[in-house]
Scaffold this motif. Sequence first.
Motif, PDB file in Angstrom:
ATOM      1  N   PRO A  60      -5.737  -3.591   0.950  1.00  0.00           N
ATOM      2  CA  PRO A  60      -5.830  -2.328   1.429  1.00  0.00           C
ATOM      3  C   PRO A  60      -6.877  -1.773   2.365  1.00  0.00           C
ATOM      4  O   PRO A  60      -6.761  -0.874   3.206  1.00  0.00           O
ATOM      5  CB  PRO A  60      -6.191  -1.624   0.327  1.00  0.00           C
ATOM      6  N   PHE A  73       5.750  -2.595   0.312  1.00  0.00           N
ATOM      7  CA  PHE A  73       5.253  -1.200   1.171  1.00  0.00           C
ATOM      8  C   PHE A  73       4.994  -0.259   0.021  1.00  0.00           C
ATOM      9  O   PHE A  73       3.561   0.108   0.583  1.00  0.00           O
ATOM     10  CB  PHE A  73       6.510  -0.880   1.874  1.00  0.00           C
ATOM     11  N   GLY A  74       5.530   0.140  -0.976  1.00  0.00           N
ATOM     12  CA  GLY A  74       4.959   1.199  -1.595  1.00  0.00           C
ATOM     13  C   GLY A  74       3.577   0.858  -2.432  1.00  0.00           C
ATOM     14  O   GLY A  74       2.636   1.615  -2.636  1.00  0.00           O
ATOM     15  N   PHE A 130      -5.899  10.952   1.670  1.00  0.00           N
ATOM     16  CA  PHE A 130      -4.872   9.873   2.388  1.00  0.00           C
ATOM     17  C   PHE A 130      -3.618  10.957   2.632  1.00  0.00           C
ATOM     18  O   PHE A 130      -3.190  10.491   3.896  1.00  0.00           O
ATOM     19  CB  PHE A 130      -4.307   8.960   1.344  1.00  0.00           C
ATOM     20  N   GLN A 183      -3.798   1.595  -0.296  1.00  0.00           N
ATOM     21  CA  GLN A 183      -4.479   2.254   0.641  1.00  0.00           C
ATOM     22  C   GLN A 183      -4.912   3.878   0.255  1.00  0.00           C
ATOM     23  O   GLN A 183      -6.110   4.367   0.656  1.00  0.00           O
ATOM     24  CB  GLN A 183      -3.831   2.101   1.930  1.00  0.00           C
ATOM     25  N   ALA A 184      -3.965   4.453  -0.237  1.00  0.00           N
ATOM     26  CA  ALA A 184      -4.402   5.957  -0.760  1.00  0.00           C
ATOM     27  C   ALA A 184      -5.705   5.931  -1.636  1.00  0.00           C
ATOM     28  O   ALA A 184      -6.463   6.789  -1.770  1.00  0.00           O
ATOM     29  CB  ALA A 184      -3.301   6.458  -1.617  1.00  0.00           C
ATOM     30  N   ASN A 202       0.773  -1.661   8.312  1.00  0.00           N
ATOM     31  CA  ASN A 202       1.712  -1.105   7.534  1.00  0.00           C
ATOM     32  C   ASN A 202       3.170  -1.807   7.779  1.00  0.00           C
ATOM     33  O   ASN A 202       4.014  -1.782   7.050  1.00  0.00           O
ATOM     34  CB  ASN A 202       1.852   0.418   7.619  1.00  0.00           C
ATOM     35  N   THR A 237       5.645  -4.320   4.866  1.00  0.00           N
ATOM     36  CA  THR A 237       7.074  -4.171   4.426  1.00  0.00           C
ATOM     37  C   THR A 237       7.772  -5.478   4.059  1.00  0.00           C
ATOM     38  O   THR A 237       8.779  -5.320   3.595  1.00  0.00           O
ATOM     39  CB  THR A 237       7.853  -3.509   5.590  1.00  0.00           C
ATOM     40  N   TYR A 294      -8.240   3.550  10.217  1.00  0.00           N
ATOM     41  CA  TYR A 294      -8.645   5.120   9.285  1.00  0.00           C
ATOM     42  C   TYR A 294      -9.983   5.534   9.947  1.00  0.00           C
ATOM     43  O   TYR A 294     -10.207   6.685  10.005  1.00  0.00           O
ATOM     44  CB  TYR A 294      -8.876   4.587   7.748  1.00  0.00           C
ATOM     45  N   CYS A 305      -2.333  11.383   6.430  1.00  0.00           N
ATOM     46  CA  CYS A 305      -1.036  11.200   7.162  1.00  0.00           C
ATOM     47  C   CYS A 305      -0.645  12.358   7.845  1.00  0.00           C
ATOM     48  O   CYS A 305       0.026  12.060   9.009  1.00  0.00           O
ATOM     49  CB  CYS A 305       0.158  10.956   5.835  1.00  0.00           C
ATOM     50  N   SER A 321       1.449  -1.163  -1.160  1.00  0.00           N
ATOM     51  CA  SER A 321       0.382  -1.247  -0.097  1.00  0.00           C
ATOM     52  C   SER A 321      -0.079   0.057   0.240  1.00  0.00           C
ATOM     53  O   SER A 321      -1.282   0.411   0.299  1.00  0.00           O
ATOM     54  CB  SER A 321       0.965  -1.798   1.315  1.00  0.00           C
ATOM     55  N   ILE A 322       1.059   1.140   0.412  1.00  0.00           N
ATOM     56  CA  ILE A 322       0.343   2.554   0.449  1.00  0.00           C
ATOM     57  C   ILE A 322      -0.224   3.146  -0.776  1.00  0.00           C
ATOM     58  O   ILE A 322      -1.352   3.776  -0.503  1.00  0.00           O
ATOM     59  CB  ILE A 322       1.838   3.312   0.605  1.00  0.00           C
TER      60      ILE A 322
END
Length: 708
Positions: free
Chosen positions: A301, A238-239, A254, A245-246, A291, A295, A308, A258, A241-242
């Motif tokens: 991404p 998950f981290g 990003f 995406q960022a 998202n 997990t 978005y 949020c 992926s985030i």
Amino acid sequence: MSYYYKLFWILTTITTFLRLSVIGKLGLTVDEAHYWVYSKFLDLSYYDHPPMIGYIIKLFTDIFGINEFAVRLPSVIIFVITSWLFFLCIKKLFNERVAFIGIVLINILPVFSFLGAVVTIPDSPLSLFWILSFYLFINIIETKEKKYWYILGLVVGLAFLAKYTAVMIYPSIILFLICSKENRFWFLKKEPYLAMIISFIIFLPVVVWNIQNNWASFGFQLQHGFGKSLPSFSFTLFGRSIGAQAGYVSPFLFIFFCYVAYVLIKDAFFKKQKDALFVASFSLPVLFFFNAIATFNEILPHWPAMGYLILTIYAAYIINKFWDNSKFRKIIYFSCGFALFLDLIVPVHCIYKFIPIEPFLPKKETQKVEYGIPKAEIVDVSNDLYGWKELSSEINKVYDSYPEDKKPFLFTHKSYLASQIYFYTPDIRVYCLSGKIDAYDLWQRDISALKNKDGLFITSNMFDFKNPEKIYPFAEFEQPIEVPVYRNNKLVKKFWITKCKNFNPDLLPEKYTANIIGQKKSLMQGLIDTDHRLFKFINIDVKNKFFDFIISNVSFYDDKGVNPSVIVIVLVTLIILRKEEKNKFWILLAFIICTVIVASTLNTFIKGFLDRPRPLAVFGEGNINIFYEVLHARSFPSGHTQFAFTVMTTMLLLIPKYWYIYLTLAFATGFERIYAGCHFPIDVCCGALEGIIISYIMVKLFKKIYKL
């Protein structure tokens, strides 16, 4: 023309000119080359994606030739149209000032300004049809015009042909209608359902292709998206992926997005703001869905990019709302400036290679050298865009050295490498003989024609394998020819070309062949095989004690001529008619009986005419699960299911208040017929379809005659 509309066209003209000046100067990415190969094998669909991107590239390369500019030109054009529709959408929801801010944002965000507007990938046409669907849906809600639903169905169908992610459009529409009390009436209208049918009809070529090819694409994408094993939560995945995406959105924007998502949730679902609900419905489901997958499974991404895209609308609204706050304005300036810096530095580095990579590597890594190439050059992904023309020149030189009647075939061990080689040597067929299932397996099912031919094996230092002798059954291998690639007078990459003599495909390990995919089937055979597989899944794989207890009892009484499903549906119908329509009870009851008789008569005729064998006759006793009903003939279509769906549809059209009861009973009836081993899934589906069509026609005639 208004002030902000003029600014929109000025900005669009400038950014389009900049993109056009760049797109021909960079080698194709692995994805772009792969989608170009689609255009060499035009089909109803492909292993990786639906077919639209292949046909788009085919059109432009036929006009402008096979070159980088022609492959990327459609993305530039599509982005201009998408931007215009994006501007119109925001203008409808807010105003032209907010719309212009939104245009500035999508020209700054790397995921749109570069990936969607320069690089040609399925997301390019998907973004166009996604925003057009959004625009049409806004018009439907504002005007209440039924005709827009049919256009929406067409557009969503085209989105399906672009990328499977488009499947999230209808959940977005459903979410809005559920949350908007004044628009829930659309659930009782035929237009939304007809729109879905139109979308499915347009998407039908992809379904047909999958039926003929053992559901290869759907299976691949489901496995690619959800993983091969049961979900297991992972903070690491998950981290990662985030973080990715960022990077695609740009880090500071990003964080801002949020915050925008948080405000949007409050405005849409708690404050009940209509404009916010539009944006939330078409952005948040996509973002939450992908998202959530992130997990437990690694996602790319750009998969949530459409979320978005629509969320950018509310970001523009928030920026406009708080623009007079000097502190907020400085934060936005800085965030956008950093994103713009990323937009510029990436293509400039790709062209001129000016960023030193060594400072970003651990000290030990900087000292590593592989095949004479420093580690810094190996990790610099921009190098992958270079060297293809040098490789092409060497391939043609070696290829031309063979006599005309003994020309070799080109092959490699990675699909994306094969695609890049193919693009730069378009007149020579390239094969991919890999141990992994990929699109090439479907394009080269039969390689018997390669028997006794010579081959040229091509690989590079970018991959972990360059020795063909351990895998491929050739009689002889020559010493590899090395093709070095230089940028700024520095060695950055190497290719190797190995001459291989006398290929024997019969000795090729099975996993390197297309056998696991299987042969292409006729549509009829594919439907039958799919029907059988789905039957076995429900009848055998889903089997459990709970279902056994219920369905064995249903089957017991059904075998005695007393069908519990029919009795329950009849009793429920009598109770509801008595409660809701006392004055018309006997008229409506007579009409329902008449409708059931018409549908059942047609069903009996079809059963007798086709006389399809039952599952027990097809698979044999002991190979499937049955209970008390031992049936062998007249399987198509299912009479029980036809009855259930006839009554369901009739009641939904007459008294829609109890839709959930009838929907449950009808689907339960269909499931029971398969689980009990009495019918194939296609029998049940066609029985349901027959019931729906007959009852719809009968109700329409009934209402017209009685002027209801």
